[in-house]
Design a protein around this motif. Structure first.
Motif, mmCIF file in Angstrom:
data_model
loop_
_atom_site.group_PDB
_atom_site.id
_atom_site.type_symbol
_atom_site.label_atom_id
_atom_site.label_comp_id
_atom_site.label_asym_id
_atom_site.label_seq_id
_atom_site.Cartn_x
_atom_site.Cartn_y
_atom_site.Cartn_z
ATOM 1 N N UNK A 68 13.500 3.353 18.701
ATOM 2 C CA UNK A 68 13.483 2.871 20.078
ATOM 3 C C UNK A 68 13.332 4.006 21.078
ATOM 4 N N UNK A 69 14.017 5.130 20.805
ATOM 5 C CA UNK A 69 13.914 6.253 21.729
ATOM 6 C C UNK A 69 12.479 6.746 21.815
ATOM 7 N N UNK A 70 11.841 6.781 20.652
ATOM 8 C CA UNK A 70 10.454 7.252 20.637
ATOM 9 C C UNK A 70 9.555 6.336 21.450
ATOM 10 N N UNK A 71 9.702 5.042 21.256
ATOM 11 C CA UNK A 71 8.849 4.101 21.977
ATOM 12 C C UNK A 71 9.162 4.127 23.473
ATOM 13 N N UNK A 72 10.437 4.296 23.811
ATOM 14 C CA UNK A 72 10.791 4.414 25.222
ATOM 15 C C UNK A 72 10.051 5.575 25.866
ATOM 16 N N UNK A 73 10.008 6.697 25.147
ATOM 17 C CA UNK A 73 9.319 7.858 25.699
ATOM 18 C C UNK A 73 7.839 7.581 25.883
ATOM 19 N N UNK A 74 7.252 6.856 24.946
ATOM 20 C CA UNK A 74 5.835 6.552 25.070
ATOM 21 C C UNK A 74 5.598 5.686 26.291
ATOM 22 N N UNK A 75 6.540 4.780 26.553
ATOM 23 C CA UNK A 75 6.328 3.891 27.688
ATOM 24 C C UNK A 75 6.584 4.592 29.008
#
Lengths: 188, 430
Positions: B119-126
Motif C-alpha cells: 500500500x505504501x508503494x502504491x500511495x507513493x505512485x499516486x
C-alpha cells in the motif's frame, strides 16, 4: 501548469465503468500519470516509477513496479495505470461487482501476485524466500531467513504440497480487513 | 476609388497619432521612471484589479457549471489522497494484531506484512511530496490564463513590445560599454528595472538594510531565471553561472565586458576545486561586487527549498541569504527545464498577467567554527525557508534528473528485519 486546461483522456467513460473509479478520480489520476511521465512520451516506463524516491526506498519497489509492467512489458499506458490503481479503491459503501477490481478478492489476488514471482498461481518456498530477502535486504543471514520462510510456509500450507495456492493465502490472512488495508482514499 | 483616398489618409493619420501617443506613454510611464527608480503605483492598482476580476470570474464559472450540472474539475493544492502518517512498525503491528490475534512481542514474520509495503508503494505512485514539488503548484482559484482567450492576445502583444524595447536598450547600452564601474553599475540597474517593468513585475522588498555588500556571497532560493532580474534590479551583483549557448550566451558575453562576472564552461563546472578557487579569489577582492549564487542547482516550483549544495558555503565568506517567494495566482514563474526550453518559458512569462513576488533580505550569516559546510548550508536553507513560508525539504534538488540512492531503502529494510528476527542480541539468545 497551474490552471492548465484539463483534457480528458480518450475512453474515459468505458474506463470508468470497467474500473469503478469515478470520472473525476480518473481525471486526477490522469494528471498524475502525466506528471510521472517525465519526457511526455504518452506512456510510463519502469524508469519513471523507479525515479520516485518514496518508491525507491520501499523494499518491494521492484515487485510493485512489476505490477504495472506484466510479462516484461516496457510501456504502461494510462488504462493499464488506472486498472492497477483501481485495486485500491475502497469498496465499502460503493457498489461493486463481486469480480470487480476493487473487491476484496481482487485485492487479495493483487497481493498474492506480488509473492508469486513466476505467475504460476502457486507461492513456492523459493519465491517466498526471495520476497523475504527483498524486504529485509542484507540484514538477516541466510539460515535465519530460511527458517522464517519455512515456518511461514508450513503454517499456511493446508494441502501439504509445499506451496501455497491462492486459497491457502486467502485463509492465512482471512481475519485481516483486506479492504481497509488495501484501500487508498482519494480526497474530494 | 477616389472616395477611398481621403478615408485612407484618415486611417493613416489616426494610426500615426495613436502610435505617437503609445510611444510617449511608454516613455513617460515606463522608461523615465525606470531610469530614476521611481514608481507611479500603477502596477499596484493593476494587480488589485486583476484580483477582483479573477474572483468574479471564478464565481461566475462555478455558478454556470452548477446550473448545467457539469462536474467541475479543479486542481488541488494538498495532494490527491488521504495519507495517515504512521511508521512502519506501528502499521505492521496493527496489521498483525487485527489479522492473527497472536502475541506481538516476539519478532516473527506474517504473510500479511506485505500489505503494508504494497500500500505504501502504491500511495507513493499516486501522490508523493517530491514530484509534487517539481510540478507547478496547483491553484485553488483559476487564474484565467488558459480559460479564456479574451484580452489574452491584446495584452501579450503589448508586453512583448515592451520587453523587446527593454532588450534593445540593454544591447545598445551594454555592447559599446568599456568604461568605469560606476557608470556601468547604474546602467545595469536601469536595464534590469526596465525588464522588471516590461514583465509587469510587482516586487515587494523587505528588510532592505540587510542587502548584500561587497566581498560577500548572496544566496537565494531558485525558482526561475527571473530571480536574477528581480534581485539584480535592486542591487549590484556579480553573476556566477554556466556559459549557455544561444541567446543567453550572447547576453552573458555582453555582460562580462561591462563588469566582472564569473562565468564557467560546462566542463569547468564539474571541477569543484576550480570553481571554489575562482569564487574565493573574487570574494577576497573587496572592491568586487557580491556574488549571486543559487545553490540549489535547478528550478524548484517555489513551495519548498531543497537541499543546498555545500560548495558555495565552503568558501568562508559572509553569506547574505535572500528568500524569494512568488505569488502563483498571477503567473506561474516555475520553469521545468526538462519539459520546455528557455524561449518557450520566456514567452510564457511575457504573456502572464503579472509577476508578483516578495523578496526578503535576511541578516548576514557566517560559518561558525564548530559547524562544517553542510551544516552551515542547512542552517542558511532553514532560515530562507522559514522566512519565505516555504517547506524545508531534506531532498536534494538533483532528484529531478537522477535516480534515488539506495541507502534510504536500507533503512527500511533494517527496520523490517528487526520486526521479523529481532536484533542481533535476541537472535543469539533464541
Amino acid at each position: 501548469m497551474g490552471a492548465a486546461a484539463a483534457r480528458p483522456p480518450p475512453g474515459l467513460g468505458a474506463l470508468s465503468d470497467e474500473t469503478g473509479l469515478s470520472p473525476a478520480a480518473l481525471m486526477r489520476l490522469h494528471e498524475r500519470f502525466q506528471a510521472l511521465d517525465r519526457d511526455d512520451k504518452g506512456h510510463l516506463s519502469p524508469a519513471d516509477l523507479q525515479a520516485l524516491e518514496g518508491l525507491a526506498l520501499n523494499p518491494l519497489c521492484e515487485r510493485i513496479v512489476g505490477a504495472f509492467f506484466p510479462a516484461g512489458a516496457q510501456r504502461a499506458d494510462f488504462p493499464t495505470f488506472a486498472r492497477v490503481l483501481a485495486h485500491f479503491r475502497p469498496a465499502e459503501g460503493a457498489p461493486c461487482e463481486p469480480g470487480g477490481p476493487s473487491s476484496p478478492g481482487s485485492k487479495l489476488r493483487f497481493v498474492f501476485e506480488l509473492y508469486d514471482l513466476d505467475g504460476d498461481g502457486q507461492i513456492s518456498y523459493r519465491e517466498l524466500l526471495q520476497v523475504l530477502r527483498l524486504m529485509v535486504g542484507l540484514e538477516v543471514p541466510d539460515e535465519a531467513l530460511a527458517a522464517v520462510a519455512a515456518r511461514a510456509l508450513r503454517e499456511a500450507d493446508r494441502s501439504g504440497r509445499g506451496t501455497l495456492c491462492f486459497e491457502d493465502f486467502a485463509k492465512a490472512v482471512e481475519r485481516l480487513d483486506v479492504d481497509r488495508r488495501m484501500s487508498i482514499w482519494m480526497l474530494k | 476609388m477616389f472616395l477611398l483616398l481621403p478615408f485612407d489618409s484618415l486611417v493613416v493619420n489616426l494610426l500615426g497619432i495613436s502610435l505617437t501617443v503609445l510611444f510617449t506613454l511608454l516613455l513617460v510611464f515606463i522608461i523615465v521612471p525606470a531610469i530614476f527608480g521611481v514608481s507611479f503605483g500603477i502596477r499596484k492598482v493593476y494587480m488589485k484589479t486583476l484580483l477582483k476580476i479573477f474572483q468574479w470570474a471564478t464565481l461566475r464559472i462555478e455558478r454556470g457549471a452548477k446550473e448545467k450540472n457539469h462536474p467541475l474539475y479543479k486542481p488541488y493544492v494538498n495532494g490527491i489522497i488521504a495519507k495517515e502518517p504512521t511508521s512502519l512498525e506501528e502499521e505492521i503491528k496493527e496489521i498483525r494484531r487485527s489479522g492473527s490475534g497472536k502475541a506481538l512481542d516476539t519478532p516473527e514474520f506474517e504473510l500479511s506484512d506485505i500489505f503494508y509495503f504494497c500500500r505504501k508503494g502504491i500511495e507513493t505512485i499516486m501522490d508523493d511530496e517530491v514530484t509534487k514539488r517539481f510540478s507547478a503548484e496547483e491553484l485553488e482559484s483559476w487564474n484565467l490564463l488558459s480559460r479564456t482567450n479574451y484580452n489574452f492576445q491584446y495584452i501579450s502583444l503589448r508586453l512583448t513590445v515592451l520587453w523587446g524595447l527593454g532588450m534593445l536598450i540593454r544591447y545598445c547600452f551594454l555592447l559599446p560599454l568599456r568604461c568605469k564601474e560606476f557608470l556601468s553599475k547604474h546602467v545595469h540597474l536601469m536595464c534590469y528595472r526596465i525588464c522588471v517593468r516590461a514583465l509587469t513585475a510587482i516586487i515587494t522588498y523587505h528588510d532592505r538594510e540587510n542587502r548584500p555588500r561587497n566581498g560577500g556571497i548572496c544566496v537565494a532560493n531558485h525558482t526561475s531565471p527571473i530571480d536574477v532580474i528581480i534581485l539584480a534590479s535592486d542591487g549590484y551583483y556579480a553573476m556566477v553561472g554556466q556559459i549557455h549557448g544561444g541567446l543567453m550566451g550572447v547576453i552573458q558575453r555582453a555582460m562580462v565586458k561591462a563588469c566582472p562576472h564569473v562565468w564557467f564552461e560546462r566542463s569547468e563546472v564539474r571541477d569543484r576545486h576550480l570553481v571554489a578557487k575562482r569564487l574565493t579569489e573574487h570574494v577576497q577582492d573587496k572592491s568586487k561586487l557580491p556574488i549571486l549564487i543559487f545553490p540549489e542547482g535547478t528550478c524548484i516550483n517555489n513551495t519548498s527549498v531543497m537541499m543546498f549544495k555545500k560548495g558555495s558555503f565552503e568558501i568562508g565568506a559572509t553569506v547574505y541569504p535572500v528568500a524569494i517567494k512568488y505569488d502563483p495566482q498571477f503567473g506561474d514563474a516555475f520553469w521545468n527545464s526538462s519539459k520546455y526550453g528557455m524561449v518557450t518559458y520566456l514567452l510564457r512569462m511575457m504573456t502572464s498577467w503579472a509577476i508578483v513576488c516578495s523578496v526578503w533580505y535576511l541578516p548576514p550569516m557566517t560559518r561558525q567554527p564548530e559547524e562544517d559546510a553542510v551544516q552551515f548550508a542547512n542552517r542558511v536553507k532553514s532560515a530562507i525557508a522559514r522566512q519565505g513560508g516555504l517547506v524545508d525539504l531534506l531532498w536534494d534538488g538533483g532528484l529531478k534528473r537522477e535516480k534515488v540512492k539506495d541507502t534510504f531503502k536500507e533503512e527500511q529494510q533494517k527496520l523490517y528485519s528487526k520486526m521479523i528476527v529481532g536484533n542481533h542480541e535476541d537472535r543469539s539468545r533464541s
